[in-house]
Design a protein around this motif. Structure first.
Motif, PDB file in Angstrom:
ATOM      1  N   TRP A 308       2.823   8.818  -5.158  1.00 40.85           N
ATOM      2  CA  TRP A 308       3.122   7.546  -4.497  1.00 40.85           C
ATOM      3  C   TRP A 308       1.874   6.676  -4.377  1.00 40.85           C
ATOM      4  O   TRP A 308       0.826   7.131  -3.952  1.00 40.85           O
ATOM      5  CB  TRP A 308       3.733   7.802  -3.123  1.00 40.85           C
ATOM      6  CG  TRP A 308       5.033   8.512  -3.218  1.00 40.85           C
ATOM      7  CD1 TRP A 308       5.248   9.843  -3.109  1.00 40.85           C
ATOM      8  CD2 TRP A 308       6.304   7.929  -3.485  1.00 40.85           C
ATOM      9  NE1 TRP A 308       6.576  10.123  -3.287  1.00 40.85           N
ATOM     10  CE2 TRP A 308       7.256   8.960  -3.522  1.00 40.85           C
ATOM     11  CE3 TRP A 308       6.746   6.626  -3.698  1.00 40.85           C
ATOM     12  CZ2 TRP A 308       8.595   8.751  -3.749  1.00 40.85           C
ATOM     13  CZ3 TRP A 308       8.096   6.410  -3.928  1.00 40.85           C
ATOM     14  CH2 TRP A 308       8.999   7.462  -3.949  1.00 40.85           C
ATOM     15  N   LEU A 309       2.028   5.431  -4.769  1.00 39.68           N
ATOM     16  CA  LEU A 309       0.961   4.443  -4.673  1.00 39.68           C
ATOM     17  C   LEU A 309       1.323   3.405  -3.613  1.00 39.68           C
ATOM     18  O   LEU A 309       2.475   2.963  -3.544  1.00 39.68           O
ATOM     19  CB  LEU A 309       0.783   3.715  -6.005  1.00 39.68           C
ATOM     20  CG  LEU A 309       0.010   4.415  -7.118  1.00 39.68           C
ATOM     21  CD1 LEU A 309       0.068   3.548  -8.366  1.00 39.68           C
ATOM     22  CD2 LEU A 309      -1.421   4.652  -6.722  1.00 39.68           C
ATOM     23  N   PRO A 310       0.350   2.973  -2.787  1.00 41.17           N
ATOM     24  CA  PRO A 310       0.626   1.849  -1.891  1.00 41.17           C
ATOM     25  C   PRO A 310       0.989   0.622  -2.719  1.00 41.17           C
ATOM     26  O   PRO A 310       0.521   0.457  -3.839  1.00 41.17           O
ATOM     27  CB  PRO A 310      -0.706   1.649  -1.151  1.00 41.17           C
ATOM     28  CG  PRO A 310      -1.480   2.899  -1.373  1.00 41.17           C
ATOM     29  CD  PRO A 310      -1.021   3.464  -2.668  1.00 41.17           C
ATOM     30  N   LEU A 311       1.816  -0.243  -2.149  1.00 39.99           N
ATOM     31  CA  LEU A 311       2.292  -1.405  -2.885  1.00 39.99           C
ATOM     32  C   LEU A 311       1.132  -2.292  -3.341  1.00 39.99           C
ATOM     33  O   LEU A 311       1.162  -2.838  -4.449  1.00 39.99           O
ATOM     34  CB  LEU A 311       3.267  -2.211  -2.009  1.00 39.99           C
ATOM     35  CG  LEU A 311       4.376  -2.943  -2.777  1.00 39.99           C
ATOM     36  CD1 LEU A 311       5.231  -1.960  -3.546  1.00 39.99           C
ATOM     37  CD2 LEU A 311       5.238  -3.742  -1.826  1.00 39.99           C
ATOM     38  N   ASN A 312       0.114  -2.429  -2.505  1.00 40.60           N
ATOM     39  CA  ASN A 312      -1.035  -3.258  -2.888  1.00 40.60           C
ATOM     40  C   ASN A 312      -1.738  -2.699  -4.121  1.00 40.60           C
ATOM     41  O   ASN A 312      -2.103  -3.428  -5.044  1.00 40.60           O
ATOM     42  CB  ASN A 312      -2.038  -3.348  -1.725  1.00 40.60           C
ATOM     43  CG  ASN A 312      -1.513  -4.198  -0.589  1.00 40.60           C
ATOM     44  OD1 ASN A 312      -0.639  -5.042  -0.787  1.00 40.60           O
ATOM     45  ND2 ASN A 312      -2.014  -3.976   0.611  1.00 40.60           N
ATOM     46  N   GLN A 313      -1.923  -1.371  -4.127  1.00 41.46           N
ATOM     47  CA  GLN A 313      -2.601  -0.735  -5.256  1.00 41.46           C
ATOM     48  C   GLN A 313      -1.751  -0.809  -6.511  1.00 41.46           C
ATOM     49  O   GLN A 313      -2.259  -1.033  -7.613  1.00 41.46           O
ATOM     50  CB  GLN A 313      -2.929   0.718  -4.909  1.00 41.46           C
ATOM     51  CG  GLN A 313      -3.829   1.408  -5.929  1.00 41.46           C
ATOM     52  CD  GLN A 313      -4.205   2.808  -5.475  1.00 41.46           C
ATOM     53  OE1 GLN A 313      -4.080   3.144  -4.299  1.00 41.46           O
ATOM     54  NE2 GLN A 313      -4.668   3.613  -6.403  1.00 41.46           N
TER      55      GLN A 313
END
Length: 595
Positions: A308-313
């Motif tokens: 899972w990646l943060p949306l910003n990243q």
């Protein structure tokens, strides 16, 4: 104490406790305790008792003579005495492996070791009077033993190979571990694998008892011999035990004590790296919170491989903005994991595996202005194509704002129709340009998208391309053919256009679904004809239907997934179809657009 009268050397494979028992018994001492007195056994003491000039004949006993407080775990059983009846019958020697706490099975005969007298039921300890008999007088040879399973036998063979390097075993996972490390891993997996409480202790009472040790080694054997599948099941169980109704935000809470244990000094040896790597792999695939470099215990590789990646990243990697990804999520185009924080803010993460698919959508997506420019038509004309679904759109213009996300591929598909066509000078018949038709003939809202659809279906085709006019306005048709077509379409629209079977073809649905929509009033039909007995549906009504409703099939196509998956995603948001097999028996699932 000086030399003992009876001074046999240790037999091959004989354990320290068994050898001391044999010395005590042969020299007339009642037990090992009487032999040792207040002394602690050491190599120097044994060399003195046996009158040896060197400790070389005692080499096999050295591992058991190490100070237990120097090790992370004490593998040797100093309390109880267990054995294999068949091995003891073949050779009256107490084997060294029997004295290991974690050795509970004889790999040669496939049975569990015996620790309780089969006659009196008492536990065998090192304090009994005879090595080969119980204090009740029963001989140990001939006792019955239970059969062990394959995993237990394999683990026992691996432990034996650490004691005697000449012994084979089949578990490649443990080849690089020494005896202490293998026992430590067995102890850890046996305790954490049996976790049914939030707090898991590594301190096991009565581990010297065969029943306790066998239960622990059986669990550990299943994990070690079925690596890493059963290890992941163990971790899943730990997460279940530590689950919180509000959801855990810390790995230490999610995996409980195991998280601290696997990164503790006890497991600091690089030989345990394979456990940490498997643990990080499980975290990467199951932890629904982005991993960051603040997770100091997780390796940089583990952090970068998190699912899972943060949306910003994710937005940064995709070359777009967080707001754009949020709008794609709101439109149901991408799968995003949303987690509510204590402050009620939402944490949004994207699965790494979905990034290539999202990138493909982003690369194929253009806005309303650019799409209009590519086709060289006005925005109002572009809107007509979009509302009639002649051009594929990923996202729709909503009353609350937002932009159209239009498929560049579908735009190029329309432009490719005119490739390779001659110029107007090569056409001998009377012709008319699309530019003229747009200004004077295609005045009804439905006519322009109907013409583009007809061209795509090759029902009517341009005969030339004007080199000085790019895009759709450069198409050139036969004058009479296009004039006739426009008249027919206009007449058809004014008179009701299509029968129900024709509507089914137009919408790409089954006839029974079209009839069902009419019966429910979703599609409004009118009676027309000389005797008013023809049931027809006007183009305006079809346009209204397309504007207000959408098929699950079309939603799935827009999202690039299956219809069933799309329906599950919508159901999670409380969005239900108005028609469908499980709702009213309709052959097609249908949704209202203004949900």
């Amino acid at each position: 104490m000086s030399k003992l009268p009876y001074r046999p050397l240790p037999a091959y494979g004989e354990g320290l406790q068994g050898y001391l028992f044999r010395l005590a018994e042969g020299n007339g001492y009642g037990s090992i305790n009487f032999l040792l007195g207040q002394n602690k056994i050491s190599i120097r003491q044994l060399v003195q008792w046996l009158g040896l000039s060197t400790s070389r004949p005692l080499k096999q006993l050295i591992p058991q003579l190490r100070s237990p407080w120097l090790a992370h775990i004490q593998p040797w059983n100093l309390h109880n005495s267990r054995y294999c009846p068949q091995c003891l019958e073949n050779s009256p020697t107490w084997k060294i492996e029997w004295e290991c706490k974690y050795f509970t099975v004889c790999p040669e005969h496939g049975n569990r070791l015996v620790e309780v007298c089969t006659d009196c039921g008492k536990r065998l300890t090192w304090k009994r009077g005879s090595l080969l008999a119980c204090d009740c007088g029963a001989h140990l040879v001939g006792a019955t033993a239970d059969k062990a399973n394959g995993a237990e036998i394999s683990l026992a063979a691996a432990i034996l190979s650490k004691i005697d390097e000449t012994k084979p075993h089949s578990i490649s996972l443990t080849r690089h571990l020494n005896l202490e490390q293998l026992c430590q891993m067995t102890h850890a997996f046996g305790t954490f694998g049996h976790a049914d409480e939030v707090k898991v202790s590594q301190k096991i009472l009565n581990l010297s008892n065969i029943e306790v040790a066998a239960r622990l080694t059986k669990i550990a054997a299943e994990i070690i011999t079925h690596w890493p599948g059963n290890f992941y099941l163990m971790l899943d169980n730990l997460r279940r035990v530590n689950a919180s109704p509000e959801g855990n935000r810390l790995l230490a809470r999610e995996y409980g004590v195991f998280y601290s244990y696997v990164f503790s000094s006890r497991m600091s040896s690089k030989k345990f790296d394979f456990i940490r790597e498997a643990f990080e792999s499980h975290i990467s695939n199951n932890w629904l919170v982005p991993l960051t470099r603040r997770n100091k215990r997780i390796s940089p590789e583990g952090v970068s491989s998190g699912v899972w990646l943060p949306l910003n990243q994710a937005a940064k990697q995709l070359g777009t903005t967080r707001q754009h990804l949020e709008s794609m999520y709101d439109a149901g185009m991408i799968n995003v994991h949303v987690r509510r924080m204590e402050s009620n803010k939402r944490m949004m993460c994207i699965d790494r595996a979905f990034l290539p698919g999202i990138q493909e959508i982003l690369d194929d997506m253009v806005d309303h202005t650019k799409a209009s420019a590519i086709l060289n038509i006005k925005k109002t004309r572009m809107t007509q194509l979009l509302k009639s679904h002649v051009v594929h759109a990923y996202t729709e213009l909503r009353k609350t704002g937002g932009i159209w996300g239009i498929s560049l591929k579908s735009i190029k598909e329309i432009l490719s129709i005119g490739e390779g066509m001659p110029t107007p000078e090569d056409i001998s018949t009377t012709i008319v340009g699309m530019d003229h038709a747009l200004r004077f003939w295609l005045l009804e809202d439905f006519l322009f998208p109907a013409l583009i659809r007809a061209v795509k279906n090759r029902e009517i085709m341009p005969v030339a391309i004007s080199p000085g006019q790019p895009g759709i306005p450069g198409w050139v048709f036969e004058h009479d053919r296009l004039k006739t077509w426009c008249g027919e379409q206009t007449q058809q629209a004014r008179n009701g256009a299509l029968t129900i079977p024709q509507v089914a073809v137009e919408l790409g649905i089954k006839q029974e679904a079209a009839y069902h929509f009419v019966r429910k009033g979703i599609l409004k039909a009118v009676k027309m004809g000389a005797s008013a007995n023809a049931t027809l549906i006007t183009q305006a009504e079809i346009l209204r239907f397309r504007t207000n409703y959408v098929l699950s099939r079309d939603l799935a196509e827009s999202a690039g997934t299956s219809a069933s998956h799309t329906m599950r995603l919508l159901a999670k948001r409380g969005i239900r179809p108005v028609c469908g097999k499980n709702i009213d028996g309709c052959a097609q699932y249908l949704y209202q657009r203004n949900f």
